[in-house]
Design a protein around this motif. Structure first.
Motif: not given
Length: 69
Positions: A44-65
């Motif tokens: 529905w809101q592409e900008a919010w989706f992009d931010v949410s996707l980035f935050v989720i990927v950042l959390a996964v990268v930080t956790y895995l590292s």
């Protein structure tokens, strides 16, 4: 945890900067794949989706590292 600064040419660089750059690339690739697969038509809101996707990927990268390395 591996949140120690990296030294490149005598300049200290935060590992979060590197994590953010890696996450930006991964989220851009995921966004492109989702767009080509037609999955973004339900967003529905592409900008919010992009931010949410980035935050989720950042959390996964930080956790895995911090747990894998």
């Amino acid at each position: 945890m591996l949140l120690r600064e990296l030294t490149i040419g005598g300049v200290f660089i935060s590992p979060m900067l590197l994590f953010a750059l890696v996450s930006l690339v991964i989220s851009a690739l995921l966004r492109t794949v989702m767009h080509k697969a037609g999955l973004t038509r339900w967003v529905w809101q592409e900008a919010w989706f992009d931010v949410s996707l980035f935050v989720i990927v950042l959390a996964v990268v930080t956790y895995l590292s911090s747990h894998v390395l």
